[in-house]
Motif scaffolding. Sequence first.
Motif, PDB file in Angstrom:
ATOM      1  N   TYR A   6      19.214 -68.186 -24.551  1.00  0.00           N
ATOM      2  CA  TYR A   6      17.842 -67.923 -24.110  1.00  0.00           C
ATOM      3  C   TYR A   6      17.768 -66.667 -23.252  1.00  0.00           C
ATOM      4  O   TYR A   6      16.881 -65.822 -23.434  1.00  0.00           O
ATOM      5  CB  TYR A   6      17.342 -69.143 -23.330  1.00  0.00           C
ATOM      6  N   ALA A  15       6.171 -69.608 -21.083  1.00  0.00           N
ATOM      7  CA  ALA A  15       6.999 -70.099 -22.184  1.00  0.00           C
ATOM      8  C   ALA A  15       8.276 -70.794 -21.729  1.00  0.00           C
ATOM      9  O   ALA A  15       8.905 -71.502 -22.519  1.00  0.00           O
ATOM     10  CB  ALA A  15       7.369 -68.927 -23.103  1.00  0.00           C
ATOM     11  N   ASP A  16       8.655 -70.605 -20.473  1.00  0.00           N
ATOM     12  CA  ASP A  16       9.970 -71.078 -20.031  1.00  0.00           C
ATOM     13  C   ASP A  16      10.158 -72.574 -20.245  1.00  0.00           C
ATOM     14  O   ASP A  16      11.180 -73.002 -20.772  1.00  0.00           O
ATOM     15  CB  ASP A  16      10.171 -70.714 -18.554  1.00  0.00           C
ATOM     16  N   MET A  68      15.280 -76.646 -26.374  1.00  0.00           N
ATOM     17  CA  MET A  68      16.338 -75.857 -27.009  1.00  0.00           C
ATOM     18  C   MET A  68      17.565 -75.755 -26.114  1.00  0.00           C
ATOM     19  O   MET A  68      18.695 -76.003 -26.539  1.00  0.00           O
ATOM     20  CB  MET A  68      15.798 -74.458 -27.340  1.00  0.00           C
ATOM     21  N   ARG A  69      17.331 -75.410 -24.838  1.00  0.00           N
ATOM     22  CA  ARG A  69      18.456 -75.237 -23.921  1.00  0.00           C
ATOM     23  C   ARG A  69      19.199 -76.549 -23.700  1.00  0.00           C
ATOM     24  O   ARG A  69      20.443 -76.581 -23.700  1.00  0.00           O
ATOM     25  CB  ARG A  69      17.946 -74.687 -22.584  1.00  0.00           C
ATOM     26  N   TYR A 127       3.375 -67.434 -27.572  1.00  0.00           N
ATOM     27  CA  TYR A 127       4.774 -67.000 -27.576  1.00  0.00           C
ATOM     28  C   TYR A 127       5.492 -67.394 -28.877  1.00  0.00           C
ATOM     29  O   TYR A 127       6.679 -67.675 -28.865  1.00  0.00           O
ATOM     30  CB  TYR A 127       5.511 -67.620 -26.389  1.00  0.00           C
ATOM     31  N   MET A 158      10.984 -73.886 -23.653  1.00  0.00           N
ATOM     32  CA  MET A 158      12.338 -73.623 -24.138  1.00  0.00           C
ATOM     33  C   MET A 158      13.320 -74.691 -23.670  1.00  0.00           C
ATOM     34  O   MET A 158      14.488 -74.673 -24.058  1.00  0.00           O
ATOM     35  CB  MET A 158      12.824 -72.255 -23.635  1.00  0.00           C
ATOM     36  N   ASP A 159      12.873 -75.597 -22.818  1.00  0.00           N
ATOM     37  CA  ASP A 159      13.783 -76.587 -22.250  1.00  0.00           C
ATOM     38  C   ASP A 159      14.488 -77.408 -23.325  1.00  0.00           C
ATOM     39  O   ASP A 159      15.681 -77.687 -23.226  1.00  0.00           O
ATOM     40  CB  ASP A 159      13.023 -77.527 -21.307  1.00  0.00           C
ATOM     41  N   CYS A 189      15.728 -63.276 -24.232  1.00  0.00           N
ATOM     42  CA  CYS A 189      14.604 -62.896 -23.376  1.00  0.00           C
ATOM     43  C   CYS A 189      14.792 -61.504 -22.773  1.00  0.00           C
ATOM     44  O   CYS A 189      13.806 -60.786 -22.549  1.00  0.00           O
ATOM     45  CB  CYS A 189      14.418 -63.933 -22.267  1.00  0.00           C
ATOM     46  N   ILE A 216       9.505 -68.108 -29.235  1.00  0.00           N
ATOM     47  CA  ILE A 216       9.914 -69.501 -29.408  1.00  0.00           C
ATOM     48  C   ILE A 216      10.664 -69.674 -30.725  1.00  0.00           C
ATOM     49  O   ILE A 216      11.703 -70.340 -30.782  1.00  0.00           O
ATOM     50  CB  ILE A 216       8.685 -70.430 -29.349  1.00  0.00           C
ATOM     51  N   CYS A 239      14.206 -68.198 -30.365  1.00  0.00           N
ATOM     52  CA  CYS A 239      15.107 -69.024 -29.563  1.00  0.00           C
ATOM     53  C   CYS A 239      15.512 -70.300 -30.303  1.00  0.00           C
ATOM     54  O   CYS A 239      16.688 -70.662 -30.324  1.00  0.00           O
ATOM     55  CB  CYS A 239      14.443 -69.374 -28.228  1.00  0.00           C
ATOM     56  N   TYR A 240      14.556 -70.962 -30.908  1.00  0.00           N
ATOM     57  CA  TYR A 240      14.887 -72.202 -31.613  1.00  0.00           C
ATOM     58  C   TYR A 240      15.667 -71.925 -32.901  1.00  0.00           C
ATOM     59  O   TYR A 240      16.546 -72.702 -33.284  1.00  0.00           O
ATOM     60  CB  TYR A 240      13.616 -72.999 -31.903  1.00  0.00           C
TER      61      TYR A 240
END
Length: 426
Positions: free
Chosen positions: A312, A379-380, A386-387, A223, A383-384, A316, A227, A230-231
């Motif tokens: 995110y 991938a979820d 980043m979120r 991903y 992403m933690d 997505c 990724i 998002c980042y």
Amino acid sequence: MAENKKRWWTSVFLQLLVAVVAGVLVGHLWPVLGAQLKPVGDGFIRLIKMIIAPLIFCVVVTGIAAVGDIKAVGRIGLKAIVYFEVVTTFALLFGLLVANVFRPGAGLDINPATLDPHAVTAQTKGGQLPSAGDFLLHTIPDSVVNAFAQNQLLQVLVFAVFFGVALAAIGRERAPLVLDFVDQVQQVIFKVMGWIMRVAPLGAFGAMAFIIGQYGLSTLGTYAKLIAACYGAAVLFTLVLAAISRFYAGVSVWKFLRYAREEFLLALGTASTESVMPRIMAKLTDAGCSRAATGLVVPTGYSFNLDGATIYLSICTVFLAQAFGVEMTLGQQLLAVLILMLTSKGMAGVPGSSFLALSATAAAIGAFPVAGVALLLGADRLMDSMRVFVNLLGNCVATFVVAKSEGQLDRARLRETLEGATPVPA
């Protein structure tokens, strides 16, 4: 020399950094062992959750009583909600812009027939996001005891506001014992929080080992573009928050991050903003924000100001459409924003909430199969970080902005704290 060595060994930031790195190594080298360390991270987060509800109650009640102006309390709440709505809407639009420019899903050419339609249901445990009416109704506790017992933070906040306003209306002179009792309970909770923070590195180690052991570093390559998008968006959005903080509130985000580096690293390590909620509230108060502003803005932000999550979700949504070779029209993208504006408000505390929000969006716009949301299962969790970082920073900036707008930001204390890195007493 002895004093320096003591500071080196007792640095929570260094301990957390070592714990996070060790967790990554254990999860990568011994993935089975890493996956089994989940209870270690979960145990630490449960210790933190144990004190969150009473802490919110005490901070809000004492803060409102200290302000004494009931109208000011109403203004703080209203300004916080308006600010949250404006910033999260901007975050959604910002995410769409990044996704359209960077195009993370282009070229994947996913065949819908290869998808498992039950994968998302298994992840979300058959749950669903509350409607707008249900969400608002749920903020009112049907029982105060139940709100505390179930750690329903918004319900605890609502009761604390009523209790604090009533106490302010009665006056400190007529109820000194009540206010003193709440203040003393708050001091006890902060002492307990200090003890819990001593095992924070262990919690960060367990949580990070589980994430890497369960999902593996190999997922990063699969991903990579998503990724990176998002980042990258998180970095750019952080600059936006830094500009808001500097030019409106007069607060340097970089100095605040240095001051609160332990809390941010712990949040990243445990993939949870709740794990640092008590400490970040203490540091915001120590940095000059009034107790009323901190007590009202931060807990409310945990449900209403999920900037990282909304970025995110919007990225997505476009990613999934691109993965199926679909070019979403401007109307479809704006419709997605409207839907996500509503669904994102009820995400806090709902298992698999990001999948539920994306599924609802996919069903409404019809641009790609709802089952396509399963593409994000791998991938979820990656992403933690980043979120969590953007959500936490967004709530801190919101507190500074609202406190400044109400004249409840102590500039002298802010400068002294950020320049001198004054520690929060344990």
